[in-house]
Motif scaffolding. Structure first.
Motif, short mmCIF file in Angstrom:
data_model
loop_
_atom_site.label_atom_id
_atom_site.label_comp_id
_atom_site.label_asym_id
_atom_site.label_seq_id
_atom_site.Cartn_x
_atom_site.Cartn_y
_atom_site.Cartn_z
N VAL A 102 -58.04 23.94 95.60
CA VAL A 102 -58.86 25.00 96.19
C VAL A 102 -58.76 26.26 95.34
O VAL A 102 -59.76 26.95 95.10
N ASN A 103 -57.55 26.58 94.84
CA ASN A 103 -57.35 27.80 94.06
C ASN A 103 -56.37 27.52 92.92
O ASN A 103 -55.15 27.75 93.06
N PRO A 104 -56.85 27.02 91.78
CA PRO A 104 -55.97 26.62 90.67
C PRO A 104 -55.16 27.78 90.08
O PRO A 104 -54.12 27.55 89.45
N THR A 105 -55.61 29.00 90.24
CA THR A 105 -54.90 30.14 89.64
C THR A 105 -53.95 30.84 90.62
O THR A 105 -53.40 31.89 90.29
N SER A 106 -53.76 30.24 91.78
CA SER A 106 -52.86 30.85 92.78
C SER A 106 -51.41 30.65 92.36
O SER A 106 -50.92 29.51 92.31
N VAL A 107 -50.71 31.75 92.07
CA VAL A 107 -49.31 31.62 91.68
C VAL A 107 -48.47 31.15 92.87
O VAL A 107 -47.47 30.45 92.70
N HIS A 108 -48.89 31.54 94.09
CA HIS A 108 -48.13 31.10 95.25
C HIS A 108 -48.21 29.59 95.42
O HIS A 108 -47.21 28.92 95.72
N GLY A 109 -49.41 29.02 95.20
CA GLY A 109 -49.57 27.57 95.29
C GLY A 109 -48.73 26.86 94.24
O GLY A 109 -48.06 25.86 94.53
N GLN A 110 -48.74 27.38 93.01
CA GLN A 110 -47.94 26.78 91.94
C GLN A 110 -46.45 26.89 92.25
O GLN A 110 -45.67 25.97 92.03
N ILE A 117 -41.58 19.85 94.42
CA ILE A 117 -41.35 18.78 93.45
C ILE A 117 -39.92 18.78 92.92
O ILE A 117 -39.43 17.79 92.38
N SER A 118 -39.20 19.89 93.13
CA SER A 118 -37.79 19.94 92.70
C SER A 118 -36.94 18.93 93.46
O SER A 118 -35.86 18.56 93.00
N ASN A 119 -37.45 18.44 94.60
CA ASN A 119 -36.73 17.41 95.36
C ASN A 119 -36.68 16.08 94.62
O ASN A 119 -35.78 15.28 94.86
N VAL A 120 -37.66 15.85 93.74
CA VAL A 120 -37.74 14.54 93.08
C VAL A 120 -37.73 14.65 91.55
O VAL A 120 -37.38 13.70 90.86
N ASP A 121 -38.14 15.79 91.02
CA ASP A 121 -38.19 15.95 89.56
C ASP A 121 -37.97 17.41 89.22
O ASP A 121 -38.92 18.20 89.07
N ILE A 122 -36.72 17.78 89.07
CA ILE A 122 -36.39 19.19 88.88
C ILE A 122 -36.87 19.71 87.53
O ILE A 122 -37.19 20.89 87.38
N GLN A 123 -36.95 18.83 86.55
CA GLN A 123 -37.42 19.28 85.23
C GLN A 123 -38.91 19.65 85.29
O GLN A 123 -39.34 20.62 84.65
N GLN A 124 -39.70 18.90 86.05
CA GLN A 124 -41.11 19.24 86.21
C GLN A 124 -41.24 20.55 86.98
O GLN A 124 -42.14 21.36 86.73
N SER A 125 -40.33 20.76 87.93
CA SER A 125 -40.33 22.03 88.68
C SER A 125 -40.14 23.19 87.71
O SER A 125 -40.82 24.23 87.82
N TYR A 126 -39.25 23.02 86.76
CA TYR A 126 -39.00 24.05 85.75
C TYR A 126 -40.28 24.35 84.96
O TYR A 126 -40.65 25.51 84.74
N THR A 127 -40.98 23.29 84.56
CA THR A 127 -42.22 23.45 83.78
C THR A 127 -43.29 24.20 84.58
O THR A 127 -43.98 25.09 84.05
N GLY A 142 -41.35 33.74 91.19
CA GLY A 142 -41.29 32.73 90.13
C GLY A 142 -40.04 32.90 89.28
O GLY A 142 -39.37 31.91 88.92
N HIS A 143 -39.70 34.15 88.95
CA HIS A 143 -38.49 34.41 88.16
C HIS A 143 -37.23 33.98 88.92
O HIS A 143 -36.32 33.35 88.36
N THR A 144 -37.17 34.31 90.22
CA THR A 144 -35.97 33.96 91.00
C THR A 144 -35.82 32.45 91.10
O THR A 144 -34.72 31.91 90.97
N ALA A 145 -36.94 31.76 91.34
CA ALA A 145 -36.88 30.30 91.46
C ALA A 145 -36.47 29.66 90.13
O ALA A 145 -35.72 28.68 90.10
#
Length: 776
Positions: A102-110, A117-127, A142-145
């Motif tokens: 719906v909103n690809p540029t939403s930083v909150h959605g990302q 996704i950190s529950n299953v792939d923490i490296q992808q979460s980092y990316t 985003g910085h804190t996470a």
């Protein structure tokens, strides 16, 4: 909503979404208003339900919202976060991806996508978090996470995550909000997570300097002090926070933990009660309060605390509160077992079975799939394998609990140092180096059984090293072990440090003596510090770890040809030609028998000194801990007492105050005995409780009984051996689990198979015959 009145919020939203708004005939502007009210009514009600942990109901409302408007970005995001709390990770990911479409540029959605996704792939979460910050460089969340994810990755063994990388991201976060105490708090958390306590302390102190009322920093700084074993400093910090009127339930919960570490149990009870009264939804405070009450032997109160807690966390939504329901129910069953509280036993055992089945269903997952948490404690499961031994489970069920615990707590790591394949043991030009790892090299069971064993070792062939993982006082047991082995205190070492120490000692065969008992260090074995790794003696069931692939046992305890025998172990069984359980009462500084002071014996032995034979009662006894009892066996014991109370003869049952005081367990057993027509409220002469005898003359005390009535689901082990050494016969029954067949191997080896039976009816009849038939 702004007044945090959750009940009022929910009642108002319920009215909004339940109103039958007929949109037909309304002006277009009114239709839009009604539609918007209905849409946000469902959303806001769902959000309110989420706040109080009612996740299934929250999901239902939010699903209605996104059905009304499939492109409702806020609704999709909130629903995704609810699915995550419910443990439905795949549904959460699918939902947040719809939001991003719906909103690809939403930083909150990302950001939310990265979190889930950190529950299953923490490296992808980092990316994904890097993408968030690229979209909006000043996006603080985003910085804190990102800092938190780096800490988790480093703790998980990703060596490319260096201290320098973590520090650079901490610096970037602080630049965005340099005066926010939360920035320094999160930095402290990252260092705490990877074990750098000094850095963590530094950042927590900076957070408190910026905001002296920052509760979270008090909580985690105190927790870090506790990790450094400076419990006094932790307690002082928490007390300072309380004086500053920081009245937060988690603060009081941690204050209670600090008091508990300092053995100020009554104070810990007060602190935990305050936490629960401030916020009954702090589930850990319920658990901790129950634990402290248990430490004070106040089992009934502990049970009531957990039952009260279950009102706030219904079992139907247990996953939403980190399985408090399962944890509490399993603890209630354990506390009832420990105190022989058999009221509503059928109901609670049904709950126990349901939890066990949910646990075992996880074994269908492959090892590549993430292991879901099955409990809120450090072990990650609700039913601990050692406790399960006292419950009537099958060997396969015991095995599966071991596997689950290992999968839950073990850090699957590579060896600390690769030594290459070892040469065959028999071709070495030096003795074989055998290492034993245990927390019980003291007057506990393992120390009692092993203290003299190594004196029989041929030192030209075998060199023994004992790695003691808990500090103990100097005892006769420890002195015996030190005399015949290289004895090393390693309680201060981390798992990795201990593994390296084992490698440095060139250990060829490493033997775990704990299994799933208190003080276990199974994580050490995941480093594969020795070529051959085995389990022995301490835990009589399958450990369930691929890193401990061998198990020493004998064929009586685990029959190789029975479906409930060898096949119920993950390990390769190494069968010994003699009973696996060994003992010696040859103490270095004591004779076998030590004369006890008469006054002492009067305290610990019923009817001391004994009357002439025709006048004295026949003394049945059980020196096992009472958590090994079950109502069926107690009924048999009561029937034995009734049948041995004929004119001219009588009998008593001698049990122990394990805690040294009258407990709920004793009270409950006395009530049960009255229900069976044994004793009364005014006459309790046939069931006698005494304190445990001093170690130096406990064998003499045991010799004054006539017959030891063994528990049948979980036999006496060390206690049974002690009794046999004292010349006290033991009656037991063949079971179908390893823990229920230890007495069988002892009695068979002593050529006393006639003291083993196959049913409770035979058990009762033989006990009565031994007490009444002098000819037999």
């Amino acid at each position: 909503n702004n007044n945090n009145n959750n009940r009022g919020v929910m009642e108002t939203y319920w009215k909004a979404v339940q109103g039958n708004c007929d949109l037909q005939g309304l002006r277009e502007t009114d239709k839009q208003k009604c539609f918007r009210a209905l849409l946000f009514g469902h959303h806001n009600l769902g959000a309110a339900l989420k706040t109080v942990g009612r996740y299934a109901e929250a999901a239902n409302q939010l699903e209605k919202a996104v059905t009304l408007s499939p492109t409702f970005e806020m609704g999709l995001n909130t629903l995704a976060s609810v699915y995550e709390r419910m443990g439905q990770i795949q549904r959460a990911l699918d939902t947040v991806r719809r939001s991003i479409q719906v909103n690809p540029t939403s930083v909150h959605g990302q950001y939310l996508y990265a979190s889930i996704i950190s529950n299953v792939d923490i490296q992808q979460s980092y990316t994904i978090l890097l993408k968030c910050i690229e979209l909006q460089p000043s996006y603080y969340e985003g910085h804190t996470a990102l800092v938190q994810v780096l800490g988790q990755m480093r703790a998980g063994g990703m060596s490319w995550v260096t201290n320098e990388l973590i520090q650079s991201r901490i610096d970037a976060m602080i630049r965005v909000q340099p005066n926010n105490a939360m920035s320094f708090f999160i930095a402290g958390n990252a260092w705490k997570h990877i074990g750098n306590a000094p850095e963590a302390v530094k950042y927590y102190k900076k957070a408190l300097k910026l905001d002296p009322m920052h509760v979270e920093s008090y909580v985690n700084l105190g927790a870090t002090y506790s990790e450094l074993n400076d419990h006094k400093k932790a307690v002082k910090l928490f007390e300072t926070a309380v004086k500053r009127q920081l009245l937060h339930p988690v603060l009081f919960n941690n204050l209670g933990t600090g008091y508990e570490k300092l053995n100020l149990i009554e104070k810990s009870v007060d602190a935990y009660r305050t936490a629960v009264s401030m916020d009954p939804t702090v589930f850990q405070a319920h658990h901790n309060l129950a634990k402290s009450l248990e430490n004070l032997n106040r089992f009934s109160e502990a049970i009531q605390v957990l039952i009260e807690g279950l009102k706030y966390f219904p079992s139907s939504d247990a996953s939403s509160v980190y399985h408090f329901s399962d944890d509490a129910s399993a603890d209630i069953v354990r506390l009832k077992q420990n105190s022989c509280n058999w009221k509503d036993r059928e109901y609670w055992m049904t709950q126990f079975r349901d939890i066990l089945n949910r646990h075992r269903s996880v074994l269908k997952l492959s090892h590549s799939e993430p292991m879901p948490r099955l409990g809120s404690g450090a072990t990650g499961i609700s039913i601990y394998p050692f406790f399960a031994l006292s419950n009537p489970l099958t060997s396969a069920e015991h095995r599966d609990l071991g596997i689950l615990l290992v999968r839950s707590i073990t850090n699957w790591k590579t060896p600390v140092e690769t030594r290459g394949p070892p040469p065959p043991l028999l071709k070495r030009n030096r003795p074989v180096h055998v290492g034993f790892v245990s927390s019980d090299f003291t007057t506990a069971a393992v120390g009692l059984l092993l203290h003299n064993a190594f004196s029989f070792v041929n030192r030209s062939l075998v060199h023994v090293t004992c790695f003691s993982t808990e500090q103990h006082e100097v005892s006769i047991m420890r002195m015996g072990l030190q005399k015949h082995s290289d004895f090393i205190d390693v309680d201060h070492m981390s798992d990795e440090q201990l593994a390296q120490s084992i490698i440095n000692k060139n250990i060829d065969v490493l033997i775990d003596l704990n299994g799933h008992t208190k003080g276990s260090r199974l994580n050490v074995f995941t480093f594969s510090p020795a070529p051959i790794q085995c389990s022995f003696l301490g835990f009589v069931s399958s450990v369930g770890s691929s890193h401990v692939p061998c198990y020493f046992i004998d064929p009586m305890v685990v029959p190789p040809d029975q479906p409930w025998g060898a096949s119920a172990f993950t390990e390769k069984l190494v069968y010994l030609p003699t009973p696996y359980i060994l003992s010696s009462h040859k103490y270095p500084h004591l004779p076998i028998w030590v004369d006890a002071p008469p006054d002492e014996m009067k305290t610990v032995v019923p009817f001391f000194p004994r009357s002439p034979k025709p006048l004295q009662p026949f003394v049945f006894c059980s020196f096992n801990q009472i958590y090994k009892l079950e109502p069926e066996l107690w009924s048999v014991w009561m029937s034995i007492l009734r049948r041995t109370a004929s004119p001219g003869s009588h009998s008593i049952l001698w049990l122990l105050h394990i805690s040294g005081a009258v407990t709920d367990g004793e009270k409950n057993l006395r009530m049960e005995s009255m229900g069976h027509g044994i004793d009364s409220a005014t006459n309790s002469s046939r069931i006698v409780f005494t304190p445990q005898a001093n170690f130096h003359w406990h064998l003499e005390a045991k010799s004054h009984a006539d017959l030891f009535l063994d528990s049948v689901v979980f036999n006496g082990h060390t206690t049974a051996i002690d009794s046999l050494w004292a010349g006290l016969p033991l009656l037991s029954m063949y079971g179908r689990t390893a823990s229920s067949r230890v007495s069988a191997t002892l009695l068979e080896s002593m050529q006393l198979p006639e003291l083993m039976v196959h049913s409770l009816k035979e058990y009762e009849d033989l006990a009565v015959r031994l007490a009444t038939d002098n000819g037999y």
